[in-house]
Scaffold this active site. Structure first.
Site, PDB file in Angstrom:
ATOM      1  N   GLU A 114     -71.209  51.676 -51.290  1.00 29.23           N
ATOM      2  CA  GLU A 114     -71.591  51.473 -49.852  1.00 29.23           C
ATOM      3  C   GLU A 114     -72.932  50.631 -49.571  1.00 29.23           C
ATOM      4  OE1 GLU A 114     -71.009  55.164 -47.915  1.00 29.23           O
ATOM      5  OE2 GLU A 114     -68.748  55.365 -48.451  1.00 29.23           O
TER       6      GLU A 114
ATOM      7  N   GLU B  73     -60.093  55.609 -52.916  1.00 30.78           N
ATOM      8  CA  GLU B  73     -60.249  56.991 -52.257  1.00 30.78           C
ATOM      9  C   GLU B  73     -59.087  56.847 -51.000  1.00 30.78           C
ATOM     10  OE1 GLU B  73     -64.538  57.329 -50.844  1.00 30.78           O
ATOM     11  OE2 GLU B  73     -65.132  56.650 -52.857  1.00 30.78           O
TER      12      GLU B  73
END
Ligand code: XIL
Length: 392
Positions: free
Chosen positions: A175, A286
């Protein structure tokens, strides 16, 4: 049959349907709804997800040192890859310069090895759940770039040496791209890593250290909301830069924290096409699809109402899961694994975020609304979405 129904019986039937849907709207009932036997005539009960997709990609799940005990039957039946949900994150495994918490991570690795399950390493550099101590020098002042790089190097070498050859993939950087849709800012400048470097140097360093420490592991950049066009372009720019700078990157993790409302099939395809055009492999790292398109609102002064797993939500979720797995199958040549984030609807990390997805504002004070985002229900039973996904 229908032609024998008169108006009166139609009204009664309508009332019964309305009553049934109303009762299914409460969270309490939703457990009953989702635990109904979700079997179809074509279902082969002896197989798990890993068997249905054995010619396509690995099927993974995020686990904790607890869930490998409490949910081991389901994990072993359905999955052939695991990711530690939290136990290998920098701040968790290395909370102080001279302190390491190996126990939980070691337990997960031992479990996976015992059962011949592959292990994804998650993660080596993130702005969250990081090690605050890294950013302060011995004099109490902010650590210099040199000291930060040394600490990053030592962290990565210690972890990757311990698990050398045991992880088939590491999420090296997590991220690093700005998530806000209304800004041209490319990198996540609020990250302590960015604040210290003011350049993507730390991203490149993390990949180089990881490659040196374990040349056998595939190295990934992992990100969420990667399909949203503005963010997709920023990620693409970063990936092109990493390739141009000959940084040892092998693949991209699409976190895939999705909702029944987003992303569209077209957005997923475009994002995949860009990554693949750079010669990179892909994992969905995820995956979860919450039934709420945004966190359930808190009405001030009143207890938030959990709409539960309604038949409408269930239908939308089935459609979305079917759509995304159709795409996964089409791109199977490039997709190495699909990992779900948590085992079943009994407990999802999204439940404590008002049922919303990654990137959504987290209601404050915290609101607990179930997200029902997975293929197994609150009783660990296969949902209808499971059968929609495995029956092509
Ligand atoms: C989440 C865990 O599931 C939670 O238990 C924890 O409190 C916060 O982190 N992106 C990631 C994952 O890369 O590591 C995050 O996991 C979810 C978002």
């Amino acid at each position: 049959m229908n032609r024998y129904l008169n108006n009166k019986s139609l009204v009664i039937a309508g009332a019964v349907v309305a009553l049934l849907s109303f009762s299914q709207c409460t969270p309490k009932q939703s457990a009953t709804v989702s635990s109904a036997p979700n079997t179809t005539p074509q279902a082969d009960q002896s197989k798990g997800l890993k068997d249905y997709f054995k010619d396509d990609f690995l099927m993974g799940v995020a686990v904790s040192s607890r869930s490998i005990r409490t949910d081991s039957a389901l994990i072993l039946k359905e999955f052939n890859s695991v990711t530690a949900e939290n136990d290998m994150k920098v701040g968790v495994i290395h909370p102080a310069e001279d302190r390491w918490n190996w126990k939980n991570a070691d337990d997960i690795v031992a479990f996976a090895e015992r059962h011949h399950i592959k292990i994804r390493g998650h993660n080596l550099l993130w702005h969250k759940q990081g090690a605050d101590w890294m950013f302060t020098g011995p004099d109490g002042k902010p650590a210099s770039k040199e000291l930060l790089l040394k600490r990053l190097h030592d962290h990565i070498f210690t972890v990757l040496s311990r698990y050398k050859g045991k992880m088939y993939v590491w999420d090296v950087v997590n991220e690093a791209i700005e998530d806000g849709p209304d800004t041209t800012m490319m990198y996540r400048e609020s990250s302590p890593w960015w604040k210290a470097f003011k350049s993507p140097e730390f991203i490149e360093a993390a990949f180089r250290y990881a490659h040196e420490a374990d040349p056998t592991a595939k190295l990934y950049y992992n990100e969420f909301n990667s399909e949203r066009p503005d963010k997709r372009e920023k990620i693409f720019k970063l990936l092109k830069k990493l390739k141009a700078d000959k940084v040892p990157i092998d693949g991209v993790g699409f976190q895939a924290h999705w909702t029944v409302g987003r992303p569209s099939a077209d957005q997923i395809r475009k994002a995949l096409d860009e990554v693949i055009s750079l010669g990179l492999e892909v994992q969905f790292t995820e995956l979860d699809i919450t039934v709420h398109t945004k966190p359930v609102e808190v009405i001030s002064g009143k207890a938030p109402v959990d709409p539960g797993f309604t038949p409408e939500a269930e239908a939308k979720q089935i459609d979305k899961y079917k759509m995304v797995f159709d795409i996964f199958r089409q791109y199977k040549k490039h997709i190495k694994a699909v990992t779900f984030w948590n085992v079943s609807d009994r407990g999802s990390w999204l439940d404590s975020r008002g049922g919303g997805s990654a990137g959504d504002p987290i209601p404050s004070p915290a609101v607990f609304i179930k997200a029902y985002p997975l293929l197994f229900d609150v009783n660990n039973q296969r949902k209808k979405a499971y059968w929609a996904v495995v029956n092509k």
